[in-house]
Design an enzyme around this catalytic site. Structure first.
Site, PDB file in Angstrom:
ATOM      1  N   ASP A   1      14.169   8.082   0.312  1.00 25.60           N
ATOM      2  CA  ASP A   1      14.024   7.401  -0.953  1.00 25.60           C
ATOM      3  C   ASP A   1      14.523   8.168  -2.203  1.00 25.60           C
ATOM      4  OD1 ASP A   1      13.219   5.568   0.892  1.00 25.60           O
ATOM      5  OD2 ASP A   1      11.082   5.270  -0.260  1.00 25.60           O
TER       6      ASP A   1
ATOM      7  N   ASP B   1      14.374   2.331  -0.264  1.00 25.34           N
ATOM      8  CA  ASP B   1      13.388   1.377  -0.483  1.00 25.34           C
ATOM      9  C   ASP B   1      14.050   0.386  -0.972  1.00 25.34           C
ATOM     10  OD1 ASP B   1      10.706   1.092  -0.413  1.00 25.34           O
ATOM     11  OD2 ASP B   1      10.351   1.212  -2.341  1.00 25.34           O
TER      12      ASP B   1
ATOM     13  N   HIS C   1      13.661  -3.733  -1.924  1.00 29.07           N
ATOM     14  CA  HIS C   1      12.802  -4.850  -1.879  1.00 29.07           C
ATOM     15  C   HIS C   1      13.566  -6.122  -2.496  1.00 29.07           C
ATOM     16  CE1 HIS C   1       9.498  -2.268  -1.119  1.00 29.07           C
ATOM     17  NE2 HIS C   1       9.454  -1.756  -2.267  1.00 29.07           N
TER      18      HIS C   1
ATOM     19  N   HIS D   1      10.234  -2.167  -8.412  1.00 28.38           N
ATOM     20  CA  HIS D   1      10.968  -1.002  -8.327  1.00 28.38           C
ATOM     21  C   HIS D   1      11.921  -1.224  -7.081  1.00 28.38           C
ATOM     22  CE1 HIS D   1       7.680  -0.509  -5.362  1.00 28.38           C
ATOM     23  NE2 HIS D   1       8.517   0.150  -4.720  1.00 28.38           N
TER      24      HIS D   1
ATOM     25  N   LYS E   1      14.458  -0.567   3.905  1.00 22.08           N
ATOM     26  CA  LYS E   1      12.796  -0.764   4.206  1.00 22.08           C
ATOM     27  C   LYS E   1      12.368  -1.497   3.280  1.00 22.08           C
ATOM     28  CE  LYS E   1      11.299   3.700   2.966  1.00 22.08           C
ATOM     29  NZ  LYS E   1      10.397   3.134   1.820  1.00 22.08           N
TER      30      LYS E   1
ATOM     31  N   CYS F   1       5.954   7.636   0.861  1.00 17.49           N
ATOM     32  CA  CYS F   1       7.210   7.247   2.000  1.00 17.49           C
ATOM     33  C   CYS F   1       7.403   8.457   2.811  1.00 17.49           C
ATOM     34  CB  CYS F   1       8.377   6.646   1.314  1.00 17.49           C
ATOM     35  SG  CYS F   1       7.953   4.809   0.758  1.00 17.49           S
TER      36      CYS F   1
HETATM   37  C1  VGL Z   1       7.302   4.393  -2.331  1.00 18.46           C
HETATM   38  C2  VGL Z   1       5.635   3.491  -3.391  1.00 18.46           C
HETATM   39  C3  VGL Z   1       6.284   2.064  -3.402  1.00 18.46           C
HETATM   40  C4  VGL Z   1       7.789   5.973  -1.858  1.00 18.46           C
HETATM   41  C5  VGL Z   1       7.869   3.235  -2.184  1.00 18.46           C
HETATM   42  O1  VGL Z   1       8.934   5.947  -1.548  1.00 18.46           O
HETATM   43  O2  VGL Z   1       7.068   6.753  -1.617  1.00 18.46           O
HETATM   44  N1  VGL Z   1       6.030   4.786  -3.006  1.00 18.46           N
HETATM   45  N2  VGL Z   1       7.242   1.848  -2.521  1.00 18.46           N
HETATM   46 ZN    ZN Z   2       8.541   0.190  -2.517  1.00 15.42          ZN
END
Ligand code: VGL
Ligand code: ZN
Length: 208
Positions: A8, A46, A48, A81, A106, A151
């Site tokens: 990420d 990440d 979404h 995000h 993901k 993550c």
């Molecule tokens: C993450 C919070 C929400 C991460 C992803 O990449 O650690 N943290 N989504």
């Molecule tokens: Zn996230």
């Protein structure tokens, strides 16, 4: 066979982003330097949908940082995000992506979050990362990226569960640290299941 998993390293997790991690961008030059030492480099992203239920804004009267139950899982609510196909979801421009063989996305299902690069938070659906590493004959994985206490942690924990020798490259990660001490506790949780904590200089000194 050893693989590097870049977790990420996206704009929204860096300073100026929607869910900025302190010094998140500091991992980029370290990860760029590390890549050459690995047989295989993979990444997670990440990713979404805009209506994802991990976003506080998609609930009535909820703020980021609040905790709810979501599909049977305890869920921290976040600012919106890494929305699919937005600039915030892109890899940081300075990240060298040339050696990334595959990227596993993901958090794509609205009703459940996915911190780990291997499975969603309910361990219901796999992303394909585990099968891919197995196909490639990977036995050792090195984890780097964002965020240490979310993550990165869950990716490393799942890797151990899958039987992989797992190394956390500590200085190539940064954490959200919602509560002071979250990063330290995350590292302890990883160590408790056999994740070995190393520094980038140790990894680079053994690289070919
Ligand atoms: C993450 C919070 C929400 C991460 C992803 O990449 O650690 N943290 N989504
Ligand atoms: Zn996230």
């Amino acid at each position: 066979m050893k693989a590097l998993i870049i977790v990420d390293v996206q704009n929204d997790f860096c300073p100026g982003g929607a869910l900025a991690v302190r010094e998140g961008d500091a991992v980029v030059p370290i990860i760029n330097a590390l890549q050459v030492g690995f047989d295989l480099v993979v990444a997670t992203q990440d990713w979404h949908p805009a209506d994802h239920l991990s976003f506080a804004a998609n609930h009535d009267d909820k703020s980021p940082g609040e905790i709810i139950q979501l599909d049977g899982q305890t869920q921290v609510l976040w600012p919106a995000h890494c929305v699919q196909n937005t600039a915030g979801a892109e890899f940081v421009t300075a990240l060298n992506t040339n050696r990334i063989t595959r990227t596993f996305r993901k958090g794509t299902e609205r009703e459940i979050d996915s911190y780990s690069g291997f499975f969603d938070n309910g361990h219901r659906r796999a992303t394909g990362l585990g099968d891919f590493l197995k196909e490639q004959g990977v036995e050792e994985i090195y984890v780097a990226g964002l965020a240490t206490d979310y993550c990165v942690k869950f990716t490393a924990l799942d890797a151990r569960q899958l039987g992989l020798a797992t190394f956390l490259i500590e200085d190539a990660c940064r954490g959200v640290e919602l509560q002071p001490g979250d990063v330290r506790r995350a590292i302890e949780e990883m160590q408790a299941v056999g994740v070995r904590v190393v520094q980038s200089r140790d990894v680079m000194s053994v690289a070919r």
